[in-house]
Write a protein that holds these residues in place. Structure first.
Motif, PDB file in Angstrom:
ATOM      1  N   THR A  90      38.275  48.862  43.034  1.00 42.53           N
ATOM      2  CA  THR A  90      38.077  47.860  41.989  1.00 42.53           C
ATOM      3  C   THR A  90      38.935  48.205  40.785  1.00 42.53           C
ATOM      4  O   THR A  90      39.080  49.362  40.401  1.00 42.53           O
ATOM      5  N   GLU A 128      39.074  46.964  36.916  1.00 47.69           N
ATOM      6  CA  GLU A 128      38.306  46.195  35.944  1.00 47.69           C
ATOM      7  C   GLU A 128      38.996  46.210  34.586  1.00 47.69           C
ATOM      8  O   GLU A 128      39.584  47.222  34.196  1.00 47.69           O
ATOM      9  N   PHE A 149      38.140  44.946  30.458  1.00 40.96           N
ATOM     10  CA  PHE A 149      37.159  44.417  29.508  1.00 40.96           C
ATOM     11  C   PHE A 149      37.867  44.122  28.188  1.00 40.96           C
ATOM     12  O   PHE A 149      38.756  44.864  27.768  1.00 40.96           O
ATOM     13  N   HIS A 157      39.890  49.870  33.738  1.00 39.89           N
ATOM     14  CA  HIS A 157      39.122  50.869  34.474  1.00 39.89           C
ATOM     15  C   HIS A 157      39.304  50.704  35.982  1.00 39.89           C
ATOM     16  O   HIS A 157      38.790  49.757  36.575  1.00 39.89           O
ATOM     17  N   ALA A 186      29.910  46.170  43.987  1.00 40.98           N
ATOM     18  CA  ALA A 186      30.927  45.336  43.331  1.00 40.98           C
ATOM     19  C   ALA A 186      31.307  44.117  44.167  1.00 40.98           C
ATOM     20  O   ALA A 186      31.621  43.055  43.626  1.00 40.98           O
ATOM     21  N   VAL A 229      30.667  41.082  36.830  1.00 39.52           N
ATOM     22  CA  VAL A 229      31.283  42.402  36.689  1.00 39.52           C
ATOM     23  C   VAL A 229      30.219  43.429  36.322  1.00 39.52           C
ATOM     24  O   VAL A 229      30.276  44.577  36.760  1.00 39.52           O
ATOM     25  N   LYS A 233      37.193  38.402  40.132  1.00 41.42           N
ATOM     26  CA  LYS A 233      36.124  37.851  39.289  1.00 41.42           C
ATOM     27  C   LYS A 233      36.638  37.718  37.864  1.00 41.42           C
ATOM     28  O   LYS A 233      37.310  38.618  37.361  1.00 41.42           O
ATOM     29  N   ALA A 252      35.640  39.824  30.827  1.00 41.86           N
ATOM     30  CA  ALA A 252      35.816  40.887  31.819  1.00 41.86           C
ATOM     31  C   ALA A 252      36.465  40.300  33.063  1.00 41.86           C
ATOM     32  O   ALA A 252      36.270  39.110  33.382  1.00 41.86           O
ATOM     33  N   GLN A 301      37.646  41.528  37.201  1.00 41.65           N
ATOM     34  CA  GLN A 301      37.555  42.578  38.214  1.00 41.65           C
ATOM     35  C   GLN A 301      38.231  42.115  39.493  1.00 41.65           C
ATOM     36  O   GLN A 301      37.923  41.049  40.018  1.00 41.65           O
ATOM     37  N   CYS A 349      38.706  43.224  43.346  1.00 38.29           N
ATOM     38  CA  CYS A 349      38.023  44.100  44.308  1.00 38.29           C
ATOM     39  C   CYS A 349      38.656  43.945  45.687  1.00 38.29           C
ATOM     40  O   CYS A 349      38.775  42.825  46.202  1.00 38.29           O
TER      41      CYS A 349
END
Lengths: 214, 401
Positions: free
Chosen positions: B49, B51, B53, B72, B144, B150, B374, B394, B396, B398
């Motif tokens: 994943t 991520e 933010f 992240h 996830a 998220v 996402k 946010a 993400q 995956c």
């Protein structure tokens, strides 16, 4: 028997004989890949564990006569069931235009879907008691991977063919394909998504041709 | 600028092979291990994943970053194994900057491990290890890939005024006035709460049940989850009962009683009392409905923390829905709310935590059966401080294997 009925029966037998005489049989054996062990069912956050091992079908091959052939009968309806957290059968050959039903025989939800270019669909979550049984018509030839969104290990393949002349091998790889139109035909053995073997054969009316796919 | 690192993945994602027999299938086959007779089998799988933010008004997933943005990456590896028909085990290892990635460097961490024995025909299982708490209905979908958002619902990440590093001296010593480290403040349930212990679960007719003894309670932070950090001198008791009137509907009731202070807080406890006397009692109700393309979840929590001079209460809940619009695209909406009781007498009466309402909106697009993106927008509405009202974003990506 009335003369009219006698005439009709005689005509039918005569036509049937002519048709049979214009067809042949192809039989043989396909060398199959070795069987895989059963998948591991992910149950990390299940309150109730499933007991036992998920059944697996042995690898099979599909032998077919390369088309296209005109459809000679009404479109069929066949089933690809979900039972004991597995698709049964795991390999299903169908002719284009076939409707496939996906009955759920488990006491849990399933969510059948496919992202394959030949058929993209999602049936959503449904119970064993939901009617009508969710189904899809497979119009385009190609390989369709069927999955369950809820149970990651579940997978099946639908091989959509533009021909009515196909057969699944048995677990030893043996096959017998009857009613093949006489003439020069390309016989193919679909073994997996990466391997399809082909042989061109001459099929004489009423003959049996043996070919093996090593 | 670190967001730019995400772009290549987003561009490559639609090109990731989707066909049967592609790289994903070959990788899964190579990560499948089995004995010759198939009696034991193991499968290694995982998620990668990425991520991002933006906006510090929100702390999704207890991500307490101070900058405006945070990138992240996280690699999660699972190993699931079956030893015959009755024994199942799993392990979860993460490579990341921590469950709160805002601080720290990359690390490899064993988050979960468990072995489960299900006697033949008993309809129940016994599990030992370090694993997610049996409380509520979010635990089963916090992965996830399955979580349409998220982050977690509010009760699983919103920090209350109670903390674990020392005993509060008085009611007035709760909340920001205590001046403890921000990681010491506790939510009602700390994310998936991978504490260590033993659970017994099973099915009886239309009821599912689970009880467990853990080394620490649901609000405890990740540092306390391993048995090497907190032993069983003050075990936590968790229980859950689920009624299934229909496959589509589940109604759950959860209860938990645990000590919420860390053992290292023992020195701050008044004479004659133990750190185990500072209890968290939790009652939760949950509801879920799923059918066709619709899924709905809702949970409510009432948590009571023992403090000097009595106890303080907080109430939280959320309603979440996911709708599949097309086979590859779905959207999710979540309403969250948490309120706190007031404490003290007369003019000195005050609310011991900040009430808040949060709205989460997410869209998910699955490029392939194993890769998805996402995008989430979160709107925070804390009461009492209008300057804290804000929007956070946010994203993400995956990739599952």
């Amino acid at each position: 028997m009335s003369p009219l009925r006698r005439f009709a029966l005689g005509s039918a037998l005569c036509v049937g004989s002519l048709v049979a005489a214009s067809e042949g049989v192809v039989e043989g054996r396909v060398a199959l890949p070795k069987a895989e062990s059963a998948p591991v069912v992910q149950q990390r956050y299940e309150i109730v564990s499933k007991e036992g091992t998920v059944a697996t079908n042995p690898p099979l091959a599909v032998v077919y006569i390369e088309g296209p052939f005109a459809r000679t009968e009404a479109a069929k309806v066949v089933q690809l069931a979900q039972r004991d957290l597995a698709f049964i059968p795991s390999l299903l050959p169908v002719q284009t235009g076939t409707r496939v039903e996906f009955p759920n025989y488990d006491d849990t939800f399933h969510n059948v879907f496919s992202f394959s270019p030949a058929k993209r669909f999602d049936l959503g979550r449904y119970r064993p008691t939901d009617t009508p049984v969710p189904s899809q018509v497979f119009d385009l030839p190609g390989l369709v991977t069927i999955r369950c969104e809820i149970h990651q290990h579940m997978r099946a393949l639908i091989l959509v063919l533009d021909t009515p002349h196909f057969v699944l091998t048995d677990a030893e790889g043996n096959f017998r394909l009857t009613g093949v139109p006489a003439g020069t035909r390309e016989v193919k053995a679909w073994i997996n998504s990466k391997v399809t073997r082909a042989r061109t054969v001459e099929i004489a009316p009423g003959s049996t041709v043996r070919i093996d796919f090593p | 600028m670190k967001w730019i690192l995400v772009l290549p993945f987003l561009l490559v994602a639609p090109l990731v092979a989707n066909e049967e027999g592609g790289w994903r299938e070959r990788l899964a086959e190579s990560l499948h291990l089995a004995s010759p007779d198939g009696d034991w089998r193991a499968q290694i799988s995982g998620n990668l994943t990425l991520e991002g933010f933006k906006g510090h008004q929100s702390n999704p997933g207890l991500v307490l970053f101070e900058d405006d943005t945070l990138f992240h990456p996280r690699l999660t590896l699972f190993a699931d194994a079956e030893l015959g028909p009755q024994v199942y085990g799993f392990v979860q290892v993460r490579v990341d900057r921590g469950l709160d990635p805002a601080e720290g460097s990359m690390e490899i961490r064993l988050d979960e491990y468990a072995i489960r024995f299900s006697p033949k025909g008993a309809g129940m299982s016994l599990q030992l290890g370090q694993f997610a708490a049996v409380i509520g209905n979010w635990m089963a979908r916090h992965d996830a890939w399955q979580n349409p958002f998220v982050g977690a619902p509010l009760p699983y990440e919103y920090l209350t005024g109670v903390y674990d590093e020392r005993a509060p001296r008085s009611l007035a010593d709760l909340g920001p006035a205590a001046g403890v480290d921000e990681y010491a403040y506790l939510p009602i349930v700390w994310g998936p709460s991978y504490a260590t212990g033993v659970s017994l679960s099973g099915r009886w007719g239309k009821f599912d049940y689970a009880v467990e003894l853990k080394n620490t309670g649901p609000s405890s932070r990740p540092d306390a989850w391993p048995v090497s950090a907190v032993d069983f001198s003050h075990p936590a008791f968790n229980a859950r009962l689920v009624y299934r009137p229909d496959l589509r509907v589940k109604l759950g009731l959860s209860y938990s009683d645990s000590a919420y202070l860390l053992p290292s807080a023992a020195g701050s406890v008044p004479p004659g009392r133990s750190f185990g006397d500072y209890r968290q009692r939790l009652v939760a109700q949950d509801f879920s409905f799923e059918w066709r393309r619709l899924q709905v979840w809702a949970e409510t929590f009432q948590s009571t923390f023992d403090v000097p001079g009595g106890s303080v209460d907080t109430y939280a809940g959320y309603v979440e829905t996911r709708v599949k619009v097309t086979p590859q695209f779905f959207t999710a909406l979540r309403w969250n709310r948490q309120v706190h009781s007031t404490v003290g007498q007369g003019a000195s009466r005050f609310r011991w935590g900040e009430n808040t309402t949060r709205y989460d909106l997410a869209t998910v697009y699955r490029f392939t059966p194993d890769s998805q993106l996402k995008l989430q927008v979160t709107s925070n509405h804390p009461s009492g401080d209008p300057s804290e009202v804000g929007v956070a974003y946010a994203a993400q990506y995956c990739l599952r294997f």
